[in-house]
Design a protein around this motif. Sequence first.
Motif, PDB file in Angstrom:
ATOM      1  N   ASP A  87      13.406  -2.128  -0.680  1.00 50.06           N
ATOM      2  CA  ASP A  87      13.314  -1.606   0.684  1.00 50.06           C
ATOM      3  C   ASP A  87      12.338  -0.443   0.764  1.00 50.06           C
ATOM      4  OD1 ASP A  87      15.065  -3.527   1.497  1.00 50.06           O
ATOM      5  OD2 ASP A  87      16.773  -2.181   1.729  1.00 50.06           O
ATOM      6  N   ASN A  88      12.091   0.236  -0.351  1.00 52.60           N
ATOM      7  CA  ASN A  88      11.080   1.284  -0.430  1.00 52.60           C
ATOM      8  C   ASN A  88      10.287   1.051  -1.711  1.00 52.60           C
ATOM      9  OD1 ASN A  88       9.481   3.526  -0.573  1.00 52.60           O
ATOM     10  ND2 ASN A  88      11.127   5.012  -0.406  1.00 52.60           N
ATOM     11  N   PRO A  89       9.086   0.461  -1.588  1.00 52.96           N
ATOM     12  CA  PRO A  89       8.310   0.138  -2.789  1.00 52.96           C
ATOM     13  C   PRO A  89       7.710   1.348  -3.486  1.00 52.96           C
ATOM     14  CG  PRO A  89       7.083  -0.443  -0.821  1.00 52.96           C
ATOM     15  CD  PRO A  89       8.453  -0.024  -0.367  1.00 52.96           C
ATOM     16  N   GLY A  90       7.734   2.523  -2.863  1.00 58.59           N
ATOM     17  CA  GLY A  90       7.161   3.708  -3.484  1.00 58.59           C
ATOM     18  C   GLY A  90       5.642   3.675  -3.486  1.00 58.59           C
ATOM     19  N   GLY A  91       5.050   4.620  -4.178  1.00 53.75           N
ATOM     20  CA  GLY A  91       3.597   4.703  -4.250  1.00 53.75           C
ATOM     21  C   GLY A  91       2.964   4.765  -2.875  1.00 53.75           C
ATOM     22  N   ALA A  92       1.837   4.071  -2.715  1.00 55.30           N
ATOM     23  CA  ALA A  92       1.125   4.069  -1.434  1.00 55.30           C
ATOM     24  C   ALA A  92       1.951   3.422  -0.330  1.00 55.30           C
ATOM     25  CB  ALA A  92      -0.210   3.344  -1.571  1.00 55.30           C
ATOM     26  N   GLY A  93       2.907   2.563  -0.708  1.00 55.99           N
ATOM     27  CA  GLY A  93       3.747   1.899   0.285  1.00 55.99           C
ATOM     28  C   GLY A  93       5.031   2.647   0.595  1.00 55.99           C
ATOM     29  N   CYS A  94       5.153   3.880   0.092  1.00 63.20           N
ATOM     30  CA  CYS A  94       6.384   4.644   0.282  1.00 63.20           C
ATOM     31  C   CYS A  94       6.685   4.823   1.770  1.00 63.20           C
ATOM     32  CB  CYS A  94       6.271   6.003  -0.385  1.00 63.20           C
ATOM     33  SG  CYS A  94       7.769   6.984  -0.260  1.00 63.20           S
ATOM     34  N   ASN A  95       7.917   4.499   2.159  1.00 58.74           N
ATOM     35  CA  ASN A  95       8.313   4.619   3.563  1.00 58.74           C
ATOM     36  C   ASN A  95       9.414   5.658   3.763  1.00 58.74           C
ATOM     37  OD1 ASN A  95      10.624   3.318   2.613  1.00 58.74           O
ATOM     38  ND2 ASN A  95       9.933   1.309   3.306  1.00 58.74           N
ATOM     39  N   GLY A  96       9.758   6.396   2.715  1.00 56.20           N
ATOM     40  CA  GLY A  96      10.758   7.449   2.823  1.00 56.20           C
ATOM     41  C   GLY A  96      12.198   6.977   2.730  1.00 56.20           C
TER      42      GLY A  96
END
Length: 175
Positions: A87-96
Amino acid sequence: KVGRTGGGRDGGGTKHCESAVRGDEAAVIGRGEEACLPGLRPLLRREDELVAAMAGPATELRSVTSRSHPMCACYPGGGARYVRHLDNPGGAGCNGRLLTCLYYLNPAWRGEDGGQLRLHRKDGCVVDVEPLLDRLVVFWSDERTPHEVLPASRPRWAISTWYHRREAQPAREGA
């Protein structure tokens, strides 16, 4: 029409709308729309209370700053599923997203109906959770909890909410 619909993202941050990857139909319930789903406001209050109580022993939850708008999702049956993802891939795709809450709305669900939530543990084992009516499942949104929805043979309903560790961005279509 309530909310917005869209696809999800996999652990690599790629957005998916293809039914082979993600077969649900989802609507984000916006501010002021909670009254459209009876019982939603009390559910959200209880989830907030639970997260606050868990912040005692799970100190990482003390960094929670917001909760997402709830999302109502239906896997319509016919083998609809959602492949393994975060649900939160982290890195550049981090959605908090820090914590995921799933609340199931499926009366008379049977094991043969499929649609189980499969949680992947770091030791390689999996835990399958039946999407039973009035069941709440809570798990970390990040790399600690890869998960998937197994193929469902009949409509499977859930309300999803996410607790964020920083201010959430306004809900985007397909987020």
